[in-house]
Design an enzyme around this catalytic site. Structure first.
Site, short mmCIF file in Angstrom:
data_model
loop_
_atom_site.label_atom_id
_atom_site.label_comp_id
_atom_site.label_asym_id
_atom_site.label_seq_id
_atom_site.Cartn_x
_atom_site.Cartn_y
_atom_site.Cartn_z
N ARG A 37 -18.06 -74.73 14.78
CA ARG A 37 -19.19 -74.62 13.86
C ARG A 37 -20.16 -75.78 14.08
NH1 ARG A 37 -21.95 -70.90 10.81
NH2 ARG A 37 -22.22 -71.51 8.64
N THR A 49 -25.61 -62.39 13.96
CA THR A 49 -24.42 -63.10 14.41
C THR A 49 -23.78 -62.10 15.35
OG1 THR A 49 -24.22 -64.43 12.37
CG2 THR A 49 -22.17 -63.89 13.44
N ASN A 65 -27.34 -67.86 13.58
CA ASN A 65 -27.81 -67.57 12.22
C ASN A 65 -28.88 -66.49 12.21
OD1 ASN A 65 -27.43 -67.80 9.50
ND2 ASN A 65 -29.06 -69.30 9.22
N GLU A 95 -28.76 -72.84 11.63
CA GLU A 95 -27.56 -72.77 10.78
C GLU A 95 -27.67 -73.70 9.58
OE1 GLU A 95 -25.10 -69.92 11.18
OE2 GLU A 95 -25.32 -70.78 13.17
N ASP A 152 -27.49 -72.31 6.14
CA ASP A 152 -26.24 -71.90 5.49
C ASP A 152 -25.73 -72.94 4.48
OD1 ASP A 152 -26.03 -69.38 6.51
OD2 ASP A 152 -24.47 -69.83 7.97
N GLY A 157 -23.12 -60.04 10.07
CA GLY A 157 -23.69 -59.41 8.87
C GLY A 157 -23.88 -60.35 7.69
N GLY A 158 -23.99 -61.67 7.93
CA GLY A 158 -24.27 -62.60 6.84
C GLY A 158 -23.22 -62.52 5.74
N1 GLY Z 1 -24.64 -67.80 9.86
C1 GLY Z 1 -23.78 -66.82 9.39
C2 GLY Z 1 -22.49 -67.37 8.86
O1 GLY Z 1 -22.01 -68.36 9.36
O2 GLY Z 1 -21.94 -66.86 7.93
#
Ligand code: GLY
Length: 555
Positions: free
Chosen positions: A91, A364, A384, A403, A406, A455-456
């Site tokens: 990440r 994503t 993202n 990102e 988020d 899909g967020g």
């Molecule tokens: N950017 C999408 C997620 O990490 O949930």
């Protein structure tokens, strides 16, 4: 939506007994060229982990709107020989100069788009370090072999598809704001024509440096210097130390049980595994077979509502905040949540203790891999928002993520709903932002299912619905094509795909007090299953987009 379902399914039957080795390998990914790249590496003698490097790097080239070496992700690994699972956390991290109010103006208001478009939106990428780590610790092939298909495609180009055109049109304004991004991904400021070749020579050079020098080829030396200079010139805050300090983290996956299956899924900083297991723990207290469709869906929605409330309240980077994982995953906790549910009535979200809205980027990518030694990878990667920050530091060809969006941009302040929360996901230097990415294994002695989706905030509920299908013994095509519903606590509505609810079910849900909100189809699930009892491997790619699943012998 693609015209034909790109599903390739092969059945390899061994008549006498099941073995520890699948009769075929399988890869399901969001792009046919990535699936082919994975098989190229498997056929050259690589294992599932080498194939995961090849698929990740190829997706970075051919799906610039979804993931990239300027982004991050989670790779959930099943190492067959040791019967061990681990999550590689690649990440992104906040730059060391980032702070809690980075995206607020002098009045304390969120500056529109500052965390989404341009250099300031970009966090420190994790994909290059993760690919090196996968190769060093789990692969069989040198990085140069696994990266070869991606280098070729970056150098020679790949043809623009319908989906590319849709994504580029969606992000036209942002891409046109950056000269490099527009030069690489647009033509005369517009989405390129179908079939036009997208060549990325500078990206090919960076990938070649990684092939020679591993992660150092990205985080140190000339590439790093260009990345930092480009970001800072455009108003960003990266330093050479940010890149030099980046490390992947190996994390123990989240585990749960559901109707005889073991659930193995993403650990924080993803919220996916904890939310998935919470929902399954709640649902395990109901006899679904004895219930009609609307009651089943109502209960699933009520489980979603409760898990998403907790997600926003408690979850963040485990290296920065204490997460009450044990408590949230405990069956007794789910018993309490279940006891607050009624079969005949929706629980208004406003009546549950407050937290905040859950959003998150909606583009994503996910892929699932099984090799013939029984190793498996379930990986979800992200840049993202489509095309990330739509910013490419000159001379690198590396499209950067956004990102940072988020994180909770304004924690501790009541939002539009008058609710407070998300301190756990406040911005801090070097911190990882909360994710919804949910790469997952669902397994029993007889089956190993590998699934996930982009899909967020809807990722976790898609994986929940896919898991319920898998546990019911349905084939992967059913998991990926199942009509989708989603509830995320706030807004207090059931989002559903156009074909997800028939009239009777709609009316029954509305009678319980649910508000329905029809949306365009969503998700891009990629799934593989190895059924050990029948010694059969199947794979499926979501019919909504343009991925490809392939099952083939590599021996
Ligand atoms: N950017 C999408 C997620 O990490 O949930």
């Amino acid at each position: 939506m693609k015209p034909t379902v790109l599903l390739l399914l092969a059945l390899f039957l061994t008549p006498l007994h099941a073995t520890d080795h699948p009769p075929a390998a399988a890869i399901a990914s969001a792009h046919p060229l990535a699936t082919e790249a994975g098989f190229e590496v498997l056929n050259a003698g690589g294992n599932a982990f080498d194939a995961a490097v090849a698929v990740s790097a190829t997706l970075a080239v051919v799906e610039p709107y979804s993931s990239g070496i300027g982004g991050g992700g989670f790779w959930l690994l099943h190492i067959a020989e040791q019967d061990r699972q681990v999550m590689i956390d690649g990440r992104e991290r906040a730059p060391l100069a980032a702070h809690r109010d980075l995206y607020l103006d002098a009045q304390g208001e969120v500056i529109p788009k500052a965390s989404m478009d341009g250099a300031l939106a970009a966090a420190i990428p994790g994909v290059p370090a993760a690919l090196d780590h996968l190769t060093q610790h789990y692969g069989r092939m040198p990085l140069s072999v696994a990266l070869a298909p991606a280098i070729r495609l970056a150098r020679d180009g790949f043809p623009v598809t319908e989906h590319y055109r849709r994504m580029a049109s969606f992000r036209l304004a942002a891409l046109n704001k950056d000269k490099e991004a527009a030069r690489l991904f647009l033509r005369q400021g517009q989405a390129p024509a179908l079939g036009e070749l997208i060549r990325q020579p500078e990206l090919a050079d960076v990938l070649k440096r990684m092939a020679n020098d591993g992660a150092d080829g990205f985080y140190h030396g000339e590439v790093a210097a260009r990345l930092v200079a480009g970001v800072r010139k455009a108003g960003g805050i990266w330093t050479a130390k940010d890149l030099a300090d980046y490390r992947v983290v190996e994390r123990a996956p989240i585990r749960g049980r559901y109707r005889g299956f073991e659930i193995i899924s993403a650990a924080p900083p993803s919220s996916g595994g904890i939310a998935l297991v919470t929902m399954l723990n709640i649902l395990s207290g109901f006899d679904f077979k004895a219930l009609d469709e609307s009651t089943r869906l109502h209960l699933i929605v009520e489980a979603m509502r409760r898990a998403y409330r907790d997600r926003a309240e408690f979850l963040g980077d485990p290296d920065s905040v204490a997460i009450p994982s044990e408590h949230l995953l405990h069956p007794y906790y789910a018993d309490g949540l279940r006891a607050s549910m009624r079969k005949d009535k929706a629980t208004p979200s406003a009546s549950l203790p407050g937290a905040v809205r859950t959003d998150g980027g909606n583009d994503t990518t996910h892929f699932s891999i099984l090799d013939q030694d029984g190793n498996a990878v379930s990986a979800t990667l992200s840049i993202n928002y489509p095309f990330g920050a739509a910013f490419v530091p000159p001379g690198t060809g590396v499209l950067l993520n956004d990102e940072m969006d988020d994180f909770s941009l304004k924690p501790g302040v009541p939002n539009a709903y008058g609710l407070v929360g998300a301190e756990a996901n406040a911005i801090a230097p070097g911190k990882r932002m909360l994710s919804s990415m949910t790469p997952t294994f669902v397994r029993s002695d007889e089956r190993l299912a590998i699934l996930g989706s982009p899909g967020g905030s809807r990722i976790i509920t898609m994986v929940l619905l896919g898991t319920l299908e898998a546990v019911d013994g349905k084939p992967p095509l059913a998991w990926v094509s199942r009509p989708r519903i989603h509830h995320q606590y706030l807004p207090d509505v059931i989002q559903h795909e156009p074909n997800a609810l028939d009239n009777t079910t709609r009316q029954a849900l509305q009678a319980r007090g649910h508000t329905l909100n029809e949306q365009q189809p969503w998700g891009n699930m990629q799934a593989v299953v190895w059924d050990k009892a029948t010694d059969r491997v199947e794979a499926a790619s979501d019919p909504r987009v343009e991925g490809m699943a392939r099952v083939d012998s590599t021996r």
